[in-house]
Scaffold this motif. Sequence first.
Motif, PDB file in Angstrom:
ATOM      1  N   LYS A   1      75.148  15.962  57.924  1.00  0.00           N
ATOM      2  CA  LYS A   1      75.953  14.971  57.200  1.00  0.00           C
ATOM      3  C   LYS A   1      76.030  13.672  57.998  1.00  0.00           C
ATOM      4  O   LYS A   1      75.907  12.572  57.441  1.00  0.00           O
ATOM      5  CB  LYS A   1      77.356  15.531  56.943  1.00  0.00           C
ATOM      6  CG  LYS A   1      78.253  14.578  56.189  1.00  0.00           C
ATOM      7  CD  LYS A   1      79.542  15.252  55.723  1.00  0.00           C
ATOM      8  CE  LYS A   1      80.540  15.392  56.841  1.00  0.00           C
ATOM      9  NZ  LYS A   1      81.895  15.750  56.332  1.00  0.00           N
TER      10      LYS A   1
ATOM     11  N   PHE B   1      74.374   9.914  56.744  1.00  0.00           N
ATOM     12  CA  PHE B   1      75.133   8.683  56.506  1.00  0.00           C
ATOM     13  C   PHE B   1      74.898   7.608  57.568  1.00  0.00           C
ATOM     14  O   PHE B   1      75.523   6.551  57.511  1.00  0.00           O
ATOM     15  CB  PHE B   1      76.635   9.005  56.441  1.00  0.00           C
ATOM     16  CG  PHE B   1      77.047   9.548  55.108  1.00  0.00           C
ATOM     17  CD1 PHE B   1      77.389   8.694  54.071  1.00  0.00           C
ATOM     18  CD2 PHE B   1      77.059  10.909  54.872  1.00  0.00           C
ATOM     19  CE1 PHE B   1      77.739   9.184  52.834  1.00  0.00           C
ATOM     20  CE2 PHE B   1      77.409  11.419  53.632  1.00  0.00           C
ATOM     21  CZ  PHE B   1      77.753  10.554  52.607  1.00  0.00           C
TER      22      PHE B   1
ATOM     23  N   PRO C   1      73.146   4.626  59.141  1.00  0.00           N
ATOM     24  CA  PRO C   1      72.125   3.627  58.787  1.00  0.00           C
ATOM     25  C   PRO C   1      71.274   3.172  59.974  1.00  0.00           C
ATOM     26  O   PRO C   1      70.303   2.441  59.779  1.00  0.00           O
ATOM     27  CB  PRO C   1      72.960   2.456  58.248  1.00  0.00           C
ATOM     28  CG  PRO C   1      74.280   2.586  58.936  1.00  0.00           C
ATOM     29  CD  PRO C   1      74.494   4.069  59.183  1.00  0.00           C
TER      30      PRO C   1
ATOM     31  N   HIS D   1      66.277  -2.036  60.209  1.00  0.00           N
ATOM     32  CA  HIS D   1      67.298  -3.062  60.427  1.00  0.00           C
ATOM     33  C   HIS D   1      68.711  -2.503  60.515  1.00  0.00           C
ATOM     34  O   HIS D   1      69.678  -3.254  60.559  1.00  0.00           O
ATOM     35  CB  HIS D   1      67.239  -4.104  59.305  1.00  0.00           C
ATOM     36  CG  HIS D   1      65.973  -4.891  59.292  1.00  0.00           C
ATOM     37  ND1 HIS D   1      65.507  -5.552  58.181  1.00  0.00           N
ATOM     38  CD2 HIS D   1      65.048  -5.120  60.258  1.00  0.00           C
ATOM     39  CE1 HIS D   1      64.364  -6.143  58.462  1.00  0.00           C
ATOM     40  NE2 HIS D   1      64.061  -5.894  59.707  1.00  0.00           N
TER      41      HIS D   1
ATOM     42  N   THR E   1      70.338  -0.919  58.204  1.00  0.00           N
ATOM     43  CA  THR E   1      71.080  -1.201  56.980  1.00  0.00           C
ATOM     44  C   THR E   1      71.039  -0.076  55.946  1.00  0.00           C
ATOM     45  O   THR E   1      71.844  -0.078  55.023  1.00  0.00           O
ATOM     46  CB  THR E   1      70.524  -2.478  56.322  1.00  0.00           C
ATOM     47  OG1 THR E   1      69.097  -2.360  56.255  1.00  0.00           O
ATOM     48  CG2 THR E   1      70.883  -3.701  57.142  1.00  0.00           C
TER      49      THR E   1
ATOM     50  N   GLU F   1      60.736   1.917  52.568  1.00  0.00           N
ATOM     51  CA  GLU F   1      62.060   2.542  52.516  1.00  0.00           C
ATOM     52  C   GLU F   1      62.794   2.213  53.824  1.00  0.00           C
ATOM     53  O   GLU F   1      63.150   1.060  54.049  1.00  0.00           O
ATOM     54  CB  GLU F   1      61.922   4.044  52.230  1.00  0.00           C
ATOM     55  CG  GLU F   1      61.251   4.264  50.853  1.00  0.00           C
ATOM     56  CD  GLU F   1      61.254   5.721  50.391  1.00  0.00           C
ATOM     57  OE1 GLU F   1      62.150   6.497  50.757  1.00  0.00           O
ATOM     58  OE2 GLU F   1      60.331   6.080  49.644  1.00  0.00           O
TER      59      GLU F   1
ATOM     60  N   LEU G   1      80.425   8.325  62.790  1.00  0.00           N
ATOM     61  CA  LEU G   1      79.098   8.107  63.358  1.00  0.00           C
ATOM     62  C   LEU G   1      79.253   7.906  64.864  1.00  0.00           C
ATOM     63  O   LEU G   1      79.993   7.027  65.299  1.00  0.00           O
ATOM     64  CB  LEU G   1      78.438   6.894  62.706  1.00  0.00           C
ATOM     65  CG  LEU G   1      78.298   6.973  61.181  1.00  0.00           C
ATOM     66  CD1 LEU G   1      77.577   5.732  60.661  1.00  0.00           C
ATOM     67  CD2 LEU G   1      77.579   8.244  60.748  1.00  0.00           C
TER      68      LEU G   1
ATOM     69  N   ILE H   1      70.172  -1.104  67.315  1.00  0.00           N
ATOM     70  CA  ILE H   1      69.312  -1.849  66.394  1.00  0.00           C
ATOM     71  C   ILE H   1      68.710  -3.021  67.159  1.00  0.00           C
ATOM     72  O   ILE H   1      69.447  -3.811  67.746  1.00  0.00           O
ATOM     73  CB  ILE H   1      70.118  -2.338  65.180  1.00  0.00           C
ATOM     74  CG1 ILE H   1      70.772  -1.144  64.478  1.00  0.00           C
ATOM     75  CG2 ILE H   1      69.243  -3.140  64.232  1.00  0.00           C
ATOM     76  CD1 ILE H   1      71.972  -1.509  63.665  1.00  0.00           C
TER      77      ILE H   1
END
Lengths: 358, 358
Positions: free
Chosen positions: A50, A54, A56, A61, A63, A129, A336, A345
């Motif tokens: 999970k 979730f 990103p 990037h 996102t 994607e 997270l 990132i």
Amino acid sequence: MRSKATLLLGSALTLGVALPSLAADWQALPDQAPSPADNPTTKAKVQLGKTLFFDPRFSEHGTLSCNSCHNVMAGGDDNRPNSIGMHDARGGRSAPTVWNAAFYSVQFWDGRAATLEDQAKGPLVNPIEMGMGSLQDVLGRIDKIPGYKPLFEAAFPGEAQPISADNAAKAVAAFERTLITPNSPYDRYVKGNKKALTEQQVRGMKTFDSLGCTSCHSGANFSGPTLPIGTGFYMKFPTYPGSDYDAKYQLTADQGRFEATKQEADRNLWRVPTLRNIALTAPYISNGQVPTLDEAVRVMAKTQLNKDLTDAQAADLVAFLNALTGEFPVITMPRLPASPNMSVIPPVDPHLKEKPHG
Amino acid sequence: MRSKATLLLGSALTLGVALPSLAADWQALPDQAPSPADNPTTKAKVQLGKTLFFDPRFSEHGTLSCNSCHNVMAGGDDNRPNSIGMHDARGGRSAPTVWNAAFYSVQFWDGRAATLEDQAKGPLVNPIEMGMGSLQDVLGRIDKIPGYKPLFEAAFPGEAQPISADNAAKAVAAFERTLITPNSPYDRYVKGNKKALTEQQVRGMKTFDSLGCTSCHSGANFSGPTLPIGTGFYMKFPTYPGSDYDAKYQLTADQGRFEATKQEADRNLWRVPTLRNIALTAPYISNGQVPTLDEAVRVMAKTQLNKDLTDAQAADLVAFLNALTGEFPVITMPRLPASPNMSVIPPVDPHLKEKPHG
């Protein structure tokens, strides 16, 4: 001596009952999805999965997470014709719902992945994607997030190297096996609650059967018979080419499974998709070009059964399909894990188009 | 007769304690945020606001929700230098955290909104963020989602027209007022648990005070004194221009509050940001160009206090700032209400760039 089935068939014909309604084997959705022997579902694995689902930060990037296109707060997709990936890229296919994906024997519209585990790795490295350069790049980011280590260790106890792409995929698949929507009005009806469906929905259910929709959309998931994992249930679409819908919705532009296998026998073959929660996942058809469910049932009746629906038939079918919207489990949001004092990132972005007043 | 304060000051000087450490008024974060008289926080409003906050359908392409850039599963931002909006657009400023935003007296980096309610409407119609044509367009989509009606009615009982942009903004603000992170190690320390901080963190806390960081980053939210709503606490940045950092991180390219007001007095003025959960919100500074917290404390010491930190001072400050990471409440995911049988996201997309194999 005639068999019981033949006797029943005889009775049906005598009574004037259409054959398909006898054939239909209405099944309720199981409360749990099966898990493979090499990846039993555990609480720790689901929790890790999970969290990954979730997060990103595993897109170029930072996102997009799995949930961006497979939104479990909604119907498990993004209600778009196609999804939008890195650099504003679009694919040619509509995101399939993640709800009840555990009941498929192959994954993706073209069945090019056998398992949820295999599927989970695809979008991460697809340039249109999530756009990560490689699964190694994904692992590089996970390594920079200290809080993931205990999650992987708890999910894969005793392993020397718990953090791996295979284990990440196993965890995401384990989470996805919890994404089941039982107890729809349809399920309650077939379990015996005859008040669970409206009269129109019952009519639609009979129409669904008598027209022949059940010849493909059968089984508990309305995606065909239960087959061994890796064996897909494919159908040609359109089975009856040449209708006006072909051009209107570009139905043959994408060759389906042929694009993956390059086998002539696979041209225009598609995995039969689930109809569960179909009311929530507009727009429709693999390319997302059909805007409404009313139009979708007409397109399918024409292209797959060579039948033109009356307005009443279409309305009844849509009513029935709305009875396939199930109960969604309550999900708490994962925290997270942090990469304290820095971001994983990459700060340099060659596509930077800065404008003031952000 | 000398006042008690003067006596204490005298004692401090006698003991050789630096003055700022006496001045510091260390405050714990309240468990609850104040709500305005015209928008009291209610359970129904929070539920509606949470649902709106996570709903991506109120962006042009249906891909971005408030949470996309203000991720409450993480530090309340997106860990990017700037956020990515519709059509791959980027702003010049880094998304501020939504956690504890309720304790600000003005919103946005430049304070151009007085309240959370005002702020909530901005990104929806910003072409480089969610890109909706107008708030009326947002309401048009809400109207097409039947499940929102009962949520608005429950949140604003008795109102003739519960669905409005003002009410949507009120609900989002009510949800944001629940986004509080109390009980950080720092909070537990100032409440009396002297073991809540490490020795290094206590050293960092003293350094933070003695250097003068507290002259701006004061109060329970480390964002300055509590002022009336609409009255911002602004500081000039850089206060000491001319350091190498100006060019390295383009510190003066964006004129801050001047960009909003065009008043000369506002040139390079910025709202003093909270430091709560700062370890989670890299990269740093309003333009997100400073990659690490270690570098950020050096930049701030130089530009705001004209001081060059030693490595030990920087490490101690970073350790202290890590003690400002609080406890995050468990949040259940909202179910996003359905628009059955259709999508509210317009199917026609002039920017469509289709590629196969999505």
